[in-house]
Structure formats: structure tokens, C-alpha cells
Write a protein that holds these residues in place. Structure first.
Motif, PDB file in Angstrom:
ATOM      1  N   HIS A  26       0.817  -1.210   0.000  1.00  0.00           N
ATOM      2  CA  HIS A  26       0.000   0.000   0.000  1.00  0.00           C
ATOM      3  C   HIS A  26       0.850   1.259   0.000  1.00  0.00           C
ATOM      4  O   HIS A  26       0.425   2.306   0.507  1.00  0.00           O
ATOM      5  N   ALA A  27       2.048   1.167  -0.563  1.00  0.00           N
ATOM      6  CA  ALA A  27       2.919   2.348  -0.654  1.00  0.00           C
ATOM      7  C   ALA A  27       2.219   3.457  -1.427  1.00  0.00           C
ATOM      8  O   ALA A  27       1.596   3.214  -2.456  1.00  0.00           O
ATOM      9  N   GLY A  28       2.316   4.683  -0.918  1.00  0.00           N
ATOM     10  CA  GLY A  28       1.696   5.821  -1.585  1.00  0.00           C
ATOM     11  C   GLY A  28       0.202   5.912  -1.384  1.00  0.00           C
ATOM     12  O   GLY A  28      -0.464   6.739  -2.018  1.00  0.00           O
ATOM     13  N   MET A  29      -0.351   5.077  -0.494  1.00  0.00           N
ATOM     14  CA  MET A  29      -1.791   5.075  -0.246  1.00  0.00           C
ATOM     15  C   MET A  29      -2.069   5.483   1.207  1.00  0.00           C
ATOM     16  O   MET A  29      -1.189   5.460   2.059  1.00  0.00           O
ATOM     17  N   GLU A  30      -3.294   5.874   1.458  1.00  0.00           N
ATOM     18  CA  GLU A  30      -3.736   6.234   2.805  1.00  0.00           C
ATOM     19  C   GLU A  30      -4.930   5.365   3.175  1.00  0.00           C
ATOM     20  O   GLU A  30      -5.788   5.081   2.330  1.00  0.00           O
ATOM     21  N   TRP A  31      -4.994   4.950   4.443  1.00  0.00           N
ATOM     22  CA  TRP A  31      -6.143   4.186   4.926  1.00  0.00           C
ATOM     23  C   TRP A  31      -7.258   5.151   5.300  1.00  0.00           C
ATOM     24  O   TRP A  31      -7.081   6.053   6.121  1.00  0.00           O
ATOM     25  N   ILE A  32      -8.409   5.003   4.665  1.00  0.00           N
ATOM     26  CA  ILE A  32      -9.583   5.825   4.956  1.00  0.00           C
ATOM     27  C   ILE A  32     -10.484   4.999   5.876  1.00  0.00           C
ATOM     28  O   ILE A  32     -11.003   3.962   5.465  1.00  0.00           O
ATOM     29  N   PRO A  33     -10.670   5.408   7.108  1.00  0.00           N
ATOM     30  CA  PRO A  33     -11.422   4.576   8.057  1.00  0.00           C
ATOM     31  C   PRO A  33     -12.905   4.487   7.722  1.00  0.00           C
ATOM     32  O   PRO A  33     -13.459   5.345   7.030  1.00  0.00           O
ATOM     33  N   ALA A  34     -13.539   3.430   8.232  1.00  0.00           N
ATOM     34  CA  ALA A  34     -14.978   3.260   8.054  1.00  0.00           C
ATOM     35  C   ALA A  34     -15.718   4.408   8.737  1.00  0.00           C
ATOM     36  O   ALA A  34     -15.200   5.050   9.658  1.00  0.00           O
ATOM     37  N   GLY A  35     -16.921   4.681   8.287  1.00  0.00           N
ATOM     38  CA  GLY A  35     -17.700   5.738   8.926  1.00  0.00           C
ATOM     39  C   GLY A  35     -19.016   5.992   8.238  1.00  0.00           C
ATOM     40  O   GLY A  35     -19.330   5.399   7.199  1.00  0.00           O
ATOM     41  N   THR A  36     -19.794   6.848   8.846  1.00  0.00           N
ATOM     42  CA  THR A  36     -21.098   7.261   8.318  1.00  0.00           C
ATOM     43  C   THR A  36     -21.090   8.765   8.135  1.00  0.00           C
ATOM     44  O   THR A  36     -20.610   9.502   9.008  1.00  0.00           O
ATOM     45  N   PHE A  37     -21.581   9.238   7.008  1.00  0.00           N
ATOM     46  CA  PHE A  37     -21.617  10.680   6.759  1.00  0.00           C
ATOM     47  C   PHE A  37     -22.835  11.022   5.910  1.00  0.00           C
ATOM     48  O   PHE A  37     -23.506  10.147   5.359  1.00  0.00           O
ATOM     49  N   ASN A  38     -23.114  12.315   5.823  1.00  0.00           N
ATOM     50  CA  ASN A  38     -24.209  12.802   4.993  1.00  0.00           C
ATOM     51  C   ASN A  38     -23.652  13.190   3.638  1.00  0.00           C
ATOM     52  O   ASN A  38     -22.929  14.175   3.501  1.00  0.00           O
ATOM     53  N   MET A  39     -23.982  12.388   2.643  1.00  0.00           N
ATOM     54  CA  MET A  39     -23.452  12.578   1.293  1.00  0.00           C
ATOM     55  C   MET A  39     -24.397  13.449   0.467  1.00  0.00           C
ATOM     56  O   MET A  39     -25.612  13.355   0.573  1.00  0.00           O
ATOM     57  N   GLY A  40     -23.793  14.284  -0.366  1.00  0.00           N
ATOM     58  CA  GLY A  40     -24.609  15.133  -1.224  1.00  0.00           C
ATOM     59  C   GLY A  40     -24.559  16.576  -0.769  1.00  0.00           C
ATOM     60  O   GLY A  40     -23.679  16.974   0.002  1.00  0.00           O
ATOM     61  N   ALA A  41     -25.509  17.371  -1.218  1.00  0.00           N
ATOM     62  CA  ALA A  41     -25.443  18.811  -1.005  1.00  0.00           C
ATOM     63  C   ALA A  41     -26.694  19.356  -0.344  1.00  0.00           C
ATOM     64  O   ALA A  41     -27.788  18.789  -0.448  1.00  0.00           O
TER      65      ALA A  41
END
Length: 242
Positions: A26-41
Motif C-alpha cells: 500500500h505504498a503511496g496510499m492512505e487508509w480511509i477509516p470506516a464511517g457514516t456521513f451525509n453525502m450530497g449537497a
């Protein structure tokens, strides 16, 4: 504006079988953790197809820290001899399958390896007519991003451009990766902030210090270059988000 909305999921043309190369973990990559968010506008800066804002939950995933660079794409092409969409002469028999019945065949002078390049006017134009600043250019491709007389000299760390969805999929298959979903992209781009308009918060993009590579001035004919770049910027030039 008369620009098209986001397209529905497309049927991708057959991509040549390419050897997957899982390099450097995973060189050059970042771990994006699991989660819940409000998507959209929920603000006036959004396009109609970004509404309504809705809750999305994602598993964690790995994501490249930057855009794919010219150097990375060049390594892929060298290893596979891959030809991008812009480097191939269009096949009318295949092209017409994606067009409304009865669409007339374009002049043969247009059925050549080509792509669109930014061709700004020197005066104000109707912003609903994007043909005022885009030009169909023979010989424009990832190695010649601004037309046949341009090159990638000194631009190894710039994002690769003039690549199609099919090209991006082919690169991913070779690299042992995949493209992020729209939800994954938005979750990562928010950088951990909650209900903010931008990755840095709510301050307008044209206020304060340059936060990214934006057009400053009057589009498309006058750019003040406040952020130091008229066109593309090299990756990692601006501060990362959270």
C-alpha cells in the motif's frame, strides 16, 4: 447551464487483459477509516443531481494519496504497451452503436486519434456554450496533453490527463487496484470534517491563502494565477486535507 448531468453507469468497452502487478503493498496510499456521513449537497453551490443529502455508511478502504502522475502512468504504458482511447483511431462501426439511430457518419477528417484541449478565448463568452473554450485537437493525448506540439518534459509529478474511463480501469487492473466509488471519494475528500462545504471548511475557495488549484478571475478568458498555476499543478503542492 446546458452541460450534461452525470452520466448513468456506462458499459465499458472490452479492456485488454493486462497482468495485475501488486507493487509495494500500500505504498503511496492512505487508509480511509470506516464511517457514516451525509453525502450530497444542501447549499446553493451544488448541481441539481447532488441533492438530496442522504446518510451513507462505508467500510474502510485504501486510497492513493494523490492523483495518478504522468510518471506512474508512463510505467504502466511501458510495461503493457497500452494505447489510450485518445491514441486510437475511432472505429465508426463501434462508435455508432452508442449513438441515436440515423446519426450521420462524421467526416473522415474527424475520425482520427484526437482529444479535447482547453482553448480559452480572449473575451467574455456565454458560459452555457462550452464549445467556446474546448477544441477537438488531432494528436492530443496523455503524452501531448495540450496538443501534438506539447510534451511532458519536467512534468513527471503532474497528474496524468487525457485518459478515459476505460484507460483508468486498465491502469487499475495493472496496478492491482480499483477506482473509488463516488461515495468513497466524497467521504475521503471531506477529510474528517462534518457537514462542511469544502475539505478545509466553509471559507470560500477564493478567500485567504490558496487552498488548491482553482481558476481565479473571469472564466474562461482571464486567470489571475493567484494560486501560481494557470493549468495543472504538481501533486502534493497544496496542503492535504484531514
Amino acid at each position: 447551464m446546458k452541460t450534461p448531468n452525470r452520466f448513468a453507469p456506462a458499459t465499458v468497452a472490452q479492456i485488454p487483459e493486462l497482468k495485475s502487478l501488486k507493487r509495494n503493498g500500500h505504498a503511496g496510499m492512505e487508509w480511509i477509516p470506516a464511517g457514516t456521513f451525509n453525502m450530497g449537497a444542501d447549499n446553493q453551490q451544488a448541481a441539481p443531481d447532488e441533492y438530496p443529502k442522504h446518510k451513507v455508511t462505508l467500510h474502510g478502504f485504501w486510497m492513493d494519496a494523490t492523483e495518478v502522475t504522468n510518471a506512474q502512468f508512463a510505467a504502466f504504458v511501458k510495461a503493457t504497451n497500452y494505447l489510450t482511447t485518445a491514441e486510437r483511431k475511432p472505429d465508426w462501426n463501434e462508435l455508432k452503436k452508442e449513438l441515436p439511430p440515423g446519426t450521420p457518419k462524421p467526416n473522415d477528417s474527424l475520425l482520427v486519434a484526437a482529444s479535447l484541449i482547453f482553448n480559452p478565448p480572449n473575451h467574455p463568452v456565454d458560459l452555457s456554450d462550452y464549445t467556446q473554450w474546448w477544441k477537438w485537437e488531432k494528436g492530443a493525448d496523455w503524452k501531448h496533453p495540450r496538443g501534438p506540439k506539447s510534451s511532458l518534459a519536467g512534468r513527471d509529478d503532474y497528474p496524468v490527463v487525457q485518459v478515459s474511463y476505460e484507460d483508468a480501469q486498465a491502469y487499475c487492473r495493472w496496478a492491482g487496484k480499483r477506482l473509488p466509488t463516488e461515495a468513497e471519494w466524497e467521504w475521503a475528500a471531506r477529510g474528517g470534517l462534518v457537514n462542511k462545504i469544502y475539505p478545509w471548511g466553509n471559507e470560500p475557495a477564493d478567500k485567504g491563502k490558496p487552498k488548491g488549484n482553482f481558476w481565479q478571475g473571469d472564466f474562461p478568458y482571464h486567470n489571475t494565477v493567484k494560486d501560481k498555476f494557470y493549468g495543472l499543478a504538481p501533486v502534493k503542492f497544496f496542503d492535504p486535507n484531514g
